[in-house]
Enzyme design. Sequence first.
Site, PDB file in Angstrom:
ATOM      1  N   ASP A  52      -2.629   3.077 -31.230  1.00  0.00           N
ATOM      2  CA  ASP A  52      -2.949   1.816 -30.578  1.00  0.00           C
ATOM      3  C   ASP A  52      -1.636   1.040 -30.525  1.00  0.00           C
ATOM      4  OD1 ASP A  52      -3.680  -0.729 -29.845  1.00  0.00           O
ATOM      5  OD2 ASP A  52      -5.175  -1.013 -31.438  1.00  0.00           O
TER       6      ASP A  52
ATOM      7  N   TRP B 203      -7.509  -4.519 -36.522  1.00  0.00           N
ATOM      8  CA  TRP B 203      -7.723  -3.623 -35.372  1.00  0.00           C
ATOM      9  C   TRP B 203      -7.875  -2.177 -35.829  1.00  0.00           C
ATOM     10  CZ3 TRP B 203      -9.601  -6.245 -31.719  1.00  0.00           C
ATOM     11  CH2 TRP B 203      -9.133  -7.528 -31.426  1.00  0.00           C
TER      12      TRP B 203
ATOM     13  N   LYS C 164      -1.030  -8.138 -23.925  1.00  0.00           N
ATOM     14  CA  LYS C 164       0.048  -8.554 -24.827  1.00  0.00           C
ATOM     15  C   LYS C 164       1.436  -8.341 -24.227  1.00  0.00           C
ATOM     16  CE  LYS C 164      -3.314  -8.722 -28.057  1.00  0.00           C
ATOM     17  NZ  LYS C 164      -4.301  -7.743 -28.486  1.00  0.00           N
TER      18      LYS C 164
HETATM   19  C1  LIG Z   1      -5.491  -7.305 -29.044  1.00  0.00           C
HETATM   20  C2  LIG Z   1      -5.552  -6.012 -29.708  1.00  0.00           C
HETATM   21  C3  LIG Z   1      -6.657  -5.149 -29.574  1.00  0.00           C
HETATM   22  C4  LIG Z   1      -7.888  -5.535 -28.799  1.00  0.00           C
HETATM   23  O1  LIG Z   1      -7.676  -5.428 -27.461  1.00  0.00           O
HETATM   24  P1  LIG Z   1      -8.862  -5.691 -26.411  1.00  0.00           P
HETATM   25  O2  LIG Z   1      -8.169  -5.342 -25.131  1.00  0.00           O
HETATM   26  O3  LIG Z   1      -9.225  -7.129 -26.525  1.00  0.00           O
HETATM   27  O4  LIG Z   1      -9.979  -4.790 -26.739  1.00  0.00           O
HETATM   28  C5  LIG Z   1      -6.615  -3.930 -30.200  1.00  0.00           C
HETATM   29  N1  LIG Z   1      -5.558  -3.556 -30.927  1.00  0.00           N
HETATM   30  C6  LIG Z   1      -4.486  -4.352 -31.101  1.00  0.00           C
HETATM   31  C7  LIG Z   1      -3.326  -3.881 -31.919  1.00  0.00           C
HETATM   32  C8  LIG Z   1      -4.447  -5.595 -30.485  1.00  0.00           C
HETATM   33  O5  LIG Z   1      -3.378  -6.401 -30.646  1.00  0.00           O
END
Ligand SMILES: *Cc1c(COP(=O)(O)O)cnc(C)c1O
Length: 355
Positions: free
Chosen positions: A166, A99, A190
């Site tokens: 993030d 990511w 999540k």
């Molecule tokens: C799942 C995830 C993403 C991607 O998220 P989307 O909503 O599918 O774009 C980005 N960063 C991390 C750390 C993730 O776990």
Amino acid sequence: MKKHNFYAGPSILSEFTINNTAEAVKNFAGTGLSILEISHRSKEFSAVIEEAAALVKELLEVPEGYHVLFLGGGASLQFCMVPYNLLNTKAAYLDTGTWANKAIKEARLFGDVEVVASSKDANYTFIPKDYTIPTDADYFHITTNNTIYGTEIRKELDSPIPMVADMSSDIFSRPVDVSKYDIIYGGAQKNLAPAGVTLVIVKESAMGHVNRAIPTMLDYRTHISKGSMFNTPPVLPIYSALQTLKWYKQMGGVRKLEELDKAKAAALYDAIDGSKMFVGTAVPEDRSIMNVCFVMKPEYKELEKEFIDFASTKGIVGIKGHRSVGGFRASIYNAMPMESVKVLIDAMKEFENNH
Ligand SMILES: *Cc1c(COP(=O)(O)O)cnc(C)c1O
């Protein structure tokens, strides 16, 4: 049979969230209408989005000067929106996994990107610690939890420049010093809600310093000025997010959630470390308390598939590891009860005894 949901995302939500969402799909806030068919400008929905933003502020102790937004596009759109709005000349990024890499790739479209450190050569099994953050960069971007590799930054970093994080897969699993960040973002699927909404916490004074035109929908100021209602927001996921946030508050807030999360993770890592068959993939000091990654030792490797089948007879679903790591990944987000973790531990022990 009761199912134990270890999927990495979309992933387990509390019964409180699922039940209240199901109820609102039939009859939302006593309106006699479904949440699926009501105007986002109705007073009933305005109350939902306002309360959700207020609860985010309360749970994370968000200081004055920050706005809580509920946007579409997933965390992946934030990989682009962040540099669009913040990167003038240069940004610093920490490369801790897939990511983080995707975020770096987008940022490169907007200016210089200095990757201060990377653990790529070690297949991202640890979080790099020795690096210098350039003081002339516009921001320093981190991925607090590496969902795929099972590593996590749980301690607030010391950065001479504002940070951007993030926090898709570990937000609400610990207190955060929001004042150190210009932007915090996370896809909801999540630890918050069904897929479709992205939580963004943005510092208003960090906006407006780049020398480029920003398309309306990609400009945070648009969403700040309209309270996430510039266009139709993802109504249903926001409603579910509100339920999860209420449940978090009832549970005792992020400090309490962290305590519970740590206990679940400790139990599972202890079982892995005490096993002759399984072994963890991340270095112990950087282990995630959200995504526990492990594999079978070389001498048992061919039993991995069999263990997944065996676990499924106990109601365990979603433990297959990401293809970049292999083996198993047990995602034990906030809504995961200790009982389910114990079912997994017992299954591991029983399987080991059978072989
Ligand atoms: C799942 C995830 C993403 C991607 O998220 P989307 O909503 O599918 O774009 C980005 N960063 C991390 C750390 C993730 O776990």
